[in-house]
Design a protein around this motif. Structure first.
Motif, PDB file in Angstrom:
ATOM      1  N   GLU A 231       0.830  -1.214   0.000  1.00 35.29           N
ATOM      2  CA  GLU A 231       0.000   0.000   0.000  1.00 35.29           C
ATOM      3  C   GLU A 231       0.858   1.256   0.000  1.00 35.29           C
ATOM      4  O   GLU A 231       0.491   2.280  -0.586  1.00 35.29           O
ATOM      5  N   ASP A 232       2.037   1.176   0.654  1.00 36.87           N
ATOM      6  CA  ASP A 232       2.930   2.340   0.635  1.00 36.87           C
ATOM      7  C   ASP A 232       3.398   2.614  -0.803  1.00 36.87           C
ATOM      8  O   ASP A 232       3.476   3.763  -1.243  1.00 36.87           O
ATOM      9  N   ALA A 233       3.717   1.546  -1.512  1.00 39.11           N
ATOM     10  CA  ALA A 233       4.156   1.698  -2.897  1.00 39.11           C
ATOM     11  C   ALA A 233       3.058   2.345  -3.732  1.00 39.11           C
ATOM     12  O   ALA A 233       3.263   3.383  -4.370  1.00 39.11           O
ATOM     13  N   ILE A 234       1.890   1.739  -3.703  1.00 31.51           N
ATOM     14  CA  ILE A 234       0.830   2.177  -4.623  1.00 31.51           C
ATOM     15  C   ILE A 234       0.297   3.555  -4.268  1.00 31.51           C
ATOM     16  O   ILE A 234      -0.039   4.346  -5.149  1.00 31.51           O
ATOM     17  N   GLU A 235       0.241   3.838  -2.961  1.00 32.04           N
ATOM     18  CA  GLU A 235      -0.306   5.155  -2.575  1.00 32.04           C
ATOM     19  C   GLU A 235       0.612   6.303  -3.000  1.00 32.04           C
ATOM     20  O   GLU A 235       0.190   7.463  -3.047  1.00 32.04           O
ATOM     21  N   THR A 236       1.856   5.970  -3.289  1.00 37.14           N
ATOM     22  CA  THR A 236       2.768   7.011  -3.773  1.00 37.14           C
ATOM     23  C   THR A 236       2.416   7.453  -5.200  1.00 37.14           C
ATOM     24  O   THR A 236       2.708   8.583  -5.595  1.00 37.14           O
ATOM     25  N   VAL A 237       1.776   6.559  -5.963  1.00 36.51           N
ATOM     26  CA  VAL A 237       1.598   6.800  -7.401  1.00 36.51           C
ATOM     27  C   VAL A 237       0.789   8.069  -7.722  1.00 36.51           C
ATOM     28  O   VAL A 237       1.271   8.929  -8.473  1.00 36.51           O
ATOM     29  N   PRO A 238      -0.427   8.229  -7.137  1.00 40.99           N
ATOM     30  CA  PRO A 238      -1.143   9.479  -7.451  1.00 40.99           C
ATOM     31  C   PRO A 238      -0.388  10.719  -6.988  1.00 40.99           C
ATOM     32  O   PRO A 238      -0.526  11.790  -7.595  1.00 40.99           O
ATOM     33  N   LYS A 239       0.433  10.570  -5.954  1.00 35.38           N
ATOM     34  CA  LYS A 239       1.222  11.720  -5.481  1.00 35.38           C
ATOM     35  C   LYS A 239       2.297  12.079  -6.507  1.00 35.38           C
ATOM     36  O   LYS A 239       2.609  13.251  -6.709  1.00 35.38           O
ATOM     37  N   ILE A 240       2.858  11.054  -7.129  1.00 37.48           N
ATOM     38  CA  ILE A 240       3.861  11.309  -8.176  1.00 37.48           C
ATOM     39  C   ILE A 240       3.206  12.060  -9.343  1.00 37.48           C
ATOM     40  O   ILE A 240       3.768  13.012  -9.880  1.00 37.48           O
ATOM     41  N   ILE A 241       2.014  11.637  -9.687  1.00 34.50           N
ATOM     42  CA  ILE A 241       1.282  12.322 -10.760  1.00 34.50           C
ATOM     43  C   ILE A 241       1.031  13.774 -10.364  1.00 34.50           C
ATOM     44  O   ILE A 241       1.171  14.691 -11.173  1.00 34.50           O
ATOM     45  N   LYS A 242       0.690  13.973  -9.101  1.00 37.73           N
ATOM     46  CA  LYS A 242       0.392  15.321  -8.598  1.00 37.73           C
ATOM     47  C   LYS A 242       1.624  16.223  -8.632  1.00 37.73           C
ATOM     48  O   LYS A 242       1.514  17.452  -8.638  1.00 37.73           O
ATOM     49  N   LEU A 243       2.823  15.618  -8.654  1.00 39.84           N
ATOM     50  CA  LEU A 243       4.060  16.411  -8.758  1.00 39.84           C
ATOM     51  C   LEU A 243       4.200  17.049 -10.134  1.00 39.84           C
ATOM     52  O   LEU A 243       5.136  17.799 -10.383  1.00 39.84           O
ATOM     53  N   LYS A 244       3.315  16.682 -11.047  1.00 37.79           N
ATOM     54  CA  LYS A 244       3.326  17.184 -12.424  1.00 37.79           C
ATOM     55  C   LYS A 244       4.550  16.718 -13.224  1.00 37.79           C
ATOM     56  O   LYS A 244       4.989  17.385 -14.146  1.00 37.79           O
ATOM     57  N   THR A 245       5.082  15.594 -12.820  1.00 38.70           N
ATOM     58  CA  THR A 245       6.044  14.923 -13.690  1.00 38.70           C
ATOM     59  C   THR A 245       5.218  14.041 -14.624  1.00 38.70           C
ATOM     60  O   THR A 245       4.035  13.797 -14.375  1.00 38.70           O
ATOM     61  N   THR A 246       5.839  13.563 -15.684  1.00 35.62           N
ATOM     62  CA  THR A 246       5.108  12.709 -16.619  1.00 35.62           C
ATOM     63  C   THR A 246       5.859  11.406 -16.858  1.00 35.62           C
ATOM     64  O   THR A 246       6.554  11.253 -17.851  1.00 35.62           O
ATOM     65  N   PRO A 247       5.724  10.465 -15.927  1.00 37.67           N
ATOM     66  CA  PRO A 247       6.372   9.173 -16.180  1.00 37.67           C
ATOM     67  C   PRO A 247       5.734   8.495 -17.388  1.00 37.67           C
ATOM     68  O   PRO A 247       4.552   8.697 -17.663  1.00 37.67           O
ATOM     69  N   THR A 248       6.531   7.733 -18.101  1.00 36.57           N
ATOM     70  CA  THR A 248       6.009   6.967 -19.233  1.00 36.57           C
ATOM     71  C   THR A 248       5.207   5.776 -18.734  1.00 36.57           C
ATOM     72  O   THR A 248       4.166   5.441 -19.279  1.00 36.57           O
ATOM     73  N   ALA A 249       5.739   5.130 -17.679  1.00 32.42           N
ATOM     74  CA  ALA A 249       5.099   3.931 -17.132  1.00 32.42           C
ATOM     75  C   ALA A 249       5.282   3.924 -15.626  1.00 32.42           C
ATOM     76  O   ALA A 249       6.310   4.386 -15.116  1.00 32.42           O
ATOM     77  N   ILE A 250       4.273   3.458 -14.913  1.00 30.94           N
ATOM     78  CA  ILE A 250       4.432   3.171 -13.476  1.00 30.94           C
ATOM     79  C   ILE A 250       3.777   1.827 -13.194  1.00 30.94           C
ATOM     80  O   ILE A 250       2.555   1.705 -13.215  1.00 30.94           O
ATOM     81  N   GLU A 251       4.598   0.827 -12.958  1.00 30.56           N
ATOM     82  CA  GLU A 251       4.116  -0.524 -12.688  1.00 30.56           C
ATOM     83  C   GLU A 251       4.307  -0.845 -11.212  1.00 30.56           C
ATOM     84  O   GLU A 251       5.246  -0.359 -10.589  1.00 30.56           O
ATOM     85  N   PHE A 252       3.398  -1.661 -10.656  1.00 25.71           N
ATOM     86  CA  PHE A 252       3.676  -2.152  -9.299  1.00 25.71           C
ATOM     87  C   PHE A 252       3.823  -3.666  -9.337  1.00 25.71           C
ATOM     88  O   PHE A 252       3.275  -4.341 -10.199  1.00 25.71           O
ATOM     89  N   MET A 253       4.618  -4.180  -8.422  1.00 25.06           N
ATOM     90  CA  MET A 253       4.814  -5.625  -8.364  1.00 25.06           C
ATOM     91  C   MET A 253       5.044  -6.057  -6.932  1.00 25.06           C
ATOM     92  O   MET A 253       5.649  -5.342  -6.146  1.00 25.06           O
TER      93      MET A 253
END
Lengths: 461, 461
Positions: A231-253
């Motif tokens: 959950e720590d991993a995945i909950e970071t994802v929308p925050k990364i988007i909110k940083l206004k960076t544009t990753p090409t891919a964000i995968e979780f495993m």
């Protein structure tokens, strides 16, 4: 047998002997797709080589009331390309030519049987990128279009639909129509092209596609970011988007899936000490820009619960990481006796909640539910494993688990399928998602294209 | 009058008096759109404020067989929002609220009456970009979605369709349906959302839209590039694309149109000494990347026939250039007595050929045909000016000029409309483009949504 002797003779006169098989000549592979849960043989298998041929077959089949199903590489997971009503199976893998690269219009024209990996390589050799990047590289482009496949790079680049400029389609009545073209904009009547995209071979047969390319980014770097808890991993994802960076891919495993992949490939993953990982990619035309983006994100991750950040920038590391990612489905499959999948998509800030929900289902039903997926775009690939369950118990449990999962996805504003489609297996869940009125619209649209219901019957709706 | 007394009483009870007008109370503006060639009054004009209200009106109208047409800001050019069959006009400009910004899912949810310029500003204030950028900034978002408008930035970012994630739609039978959502991927049945996009208000009434945003690029630079001849300017465009740079926008403009704009705005353009200009924009997150792209292109242009390259990087210059570009349509309109437009789209490497063709038509028919447009994406805006022609001669010439233009566009693999739509004015040309079978499919799809043919009748097909 849906065809009589006369009909078989007609078809055998139409098609070279090496490309037509009937009855018991048809290999077992053609009776199912990648998951194998839905099985049925066609009566006739035809490996087609041209639009004209497809048109002739379809015209005849329509007059003679013979069901037709189209199959590409058979990598589907929901039975969309299984001939559940018998009849003719049109197989497209011989239509595997790249017909034209147009560097001035940034388009590539392909036949439907070109494999995704072939197209990716062709584009790269010409310094272009075909952005859609589903995990299954040996799927055909025709299949990718038919399911509106998305893949890893959807976070930045969007999905297959966004790259389909034009389609040549054989309609159920055998007529050949062109929808769209090389043009970038279009506001000329209803977008029939967009109806065909994602229609899983039920409205027409794609025999040619004009696809959009983009210039190949010069620079690409991945980050592998370990976390203590998923959950720590995945909950970071929308925050990364909110940083206004544009990753090409964000995968979780998750760790357990990585271990299956290591075993399956006989090859070590760079790190398996943590419970959960994010894998991010950044690409662009300048190193400065890519570095600035990944440094911002790396910094953020380190300050918000990541245990470390591994930069994946050597070819060896990249290969190790992405080949593991590419092997997840096969590796999970190899870890169990039988499995079924759930391909829901939810808003990206609901992914963590959904994954924790699958963990609770796993406990509640005492069944393994490994998962991985596209955290950046909210599309999850979740596998329910049969392991040692008896037939009856497996079926019951699977049905209950699915019911709870799809209900949860809909509650979160999600959809039944992000990219694998509805096919035969997920029809009842689609109905729950869209309701009676939309099912009515879809059924009547199907009837507009295919009044006799002969093209890929019993699918989607 | 399509409505009887009883029907009027019913509607007047449903709607506050200030928001409903009938008969002669209805202003002249509501009898036509921006071009004014097609005129007709609705019997009732209702300024709606909610989805529920639209649903109630539509339910009633459908039971009572009353035609309904939806109008936004009335900036259309093909009569799509003119009540050619009378009945009810639903006007959406009071539904002009931005309902939600979701920074984690990169979406903004809006009512259909929000103007493009309002949305653009809202996005920018929150450091986001809503990429579609049609010239007409005072169009509503509902209208932009209904025509799948493209605008300047389509070269890099695509068109409105690519930014529509979800729609709330009132169907002709009054039912309220949601298509799509905040999700990034979707492979769950036929894409009804994509049928609504570009359907010009004929299949359903859009009452809410979830749109995708992207992070605002930090850096943006335009280049103004003068050429001696229009063909030299336009022929450079596909070569620029071939350089694998990614301009955000590539516009072309001719000197005569610039002069109209100068006169119309009462304001000087930075340079009007040359016959033809390209206006390019580059944007991105890093100065280094943007600079490297525009330097590559500037160099190429200088080496291939450009007379100079002006860098437009001060706010004053940018404002002067882009406000001229934004005023072209109004300026041409002000230069003549009456005009009609052609909005064809062709592959981008056929733009020069098409523009030269319009020049030859201008000579052949002795009529002014100024044009400008989106050279980067092949979408042209061409205006046939009546000037001093008598009514009958104008109609004849216009019809002949149109016939030749659309035929040429189709020969080049183009389409009738890039972004303005088919509406009422271009129906016969659409038929020529797509042929009888596709018209049949479209008509039958229309019937699936609207069996009585009451929603925006006589439009598109």
């Amino acid at each position: 047998m849906k065809l009589n002797e006369e009909q078989l003779i007609y078809l055998k006169r139409l098609i070279e002997p090496a490309r037509i098989q009937t009855g018991k000549e048809i290999g077992e592979d053609y009776s199912h797709d990648e998951l194998g849960g839905i099985t049925a043989y066609p009566d006739v298998l035809i490996k087609v080589i041209s639009t004209e041929e497809v048109s002739k077959i379809m015209t005849y089949a329509y007059k003679q009331d013979i069901p037709v199903v189209v199959r590409g590489a058979g990598t589907g997971l929901v039975g969309a390309a299984v001939a559940v009503c018998g009849g003719i199976m049109i197989e497209t893998t011989l239509m595997n030519h790249v017909l034209e690269l147009d560097e001035e219009n940034l388009t590539v024209t392909v036949e439907p049987g070109v494999l995704l990996m072939e197209l990716a390589q062709f584009a790269e050799e010409h310094s272009f990128l075909y952005p859609p990047d589903p995990g299954e590289k040996s799927a055909t482009i025709g299949g990718n279009i038919s399911t509106n496949a998305g893949g890893m790079r959807a976070v930045k680049y969007g999905v297959t639909r966004d790259y389909v400029r034009g389609l040549t389609v054989v309609l159920p009545n055998g007529k050949v129509e062109k929808f769209g073209g090389k043009i970038v904009k279009n506001s000329s009547g209803y977008s029939l092209k967009d109806l065909i995209v994602g229609s899983e071979g039920t409205l027409g047969i794609i025999t040619e596609a004009i696809l959009k390319l983009v210039p190949l980014p010069n620079k690409s770097v991945s980050l592998l970011v370990p976390y203590e808890k998923i959950e720590d991993a995945i909950e970071t994802v929308p925050k990364i988007i909110k940083l206004k960076t544009t990753p090409t891919a964000i995968e979780f495993m998750e760790r357990n899936v990585l271990l299956f992949a290591e075993e399956f490939l006989g090859r070590k993953f760079p790190d398996t000490k943590s419970e959960a990982y994010l894998l991010l990619t950044f690409d662009g035309s300048s190193s400065v820009q890519v570095e600035s983006e990944y440094e911002t994100v790396a910094q953020y991750c380190l300050e918000h619960g990541a245990r470390d950040v591994f930069i994946v920038d050597t070819p060896e590391r990249r290969d190790a990481v992405w080949s593991a990612r590419g092997a997840f489905l096969e590796a999970i499959k190899a870890s169990t006796t039988e499995m079924d999948e759930c391909d829901v998509v939810v808003p990206r800030n609901c992914v963590a909640e959904f994954i924790l929900f699958t963990h609770s289902l796993s406990k509640k039903f005492n069944i393994r539910i490994p998962s991985f997926g596209h955290a950046g775009d909210g599309n999850l690939h979740i596998y329910i494993c049969r392991d040692r369950l008896a037939e009856q118990e497996w079926k019951c449990t699977l049905s209950e688990v699915f019911a709870e999962m799809y209900e949860k996805a809909l509650k979160l504003g999600g959809a039944v399928s992000g990219e694998h489609g509805v096919g035969y297996a997920k029809k009842k869940y689609l109905r729950k998602q869209v309701g009676d009125e939309q099912i009515r619209l879809m059924r009547e649209i199907k009837r507009v294209f295919d009044p006799k219901g002969l093209l890929n019957p019993q699918k989607v709706i």
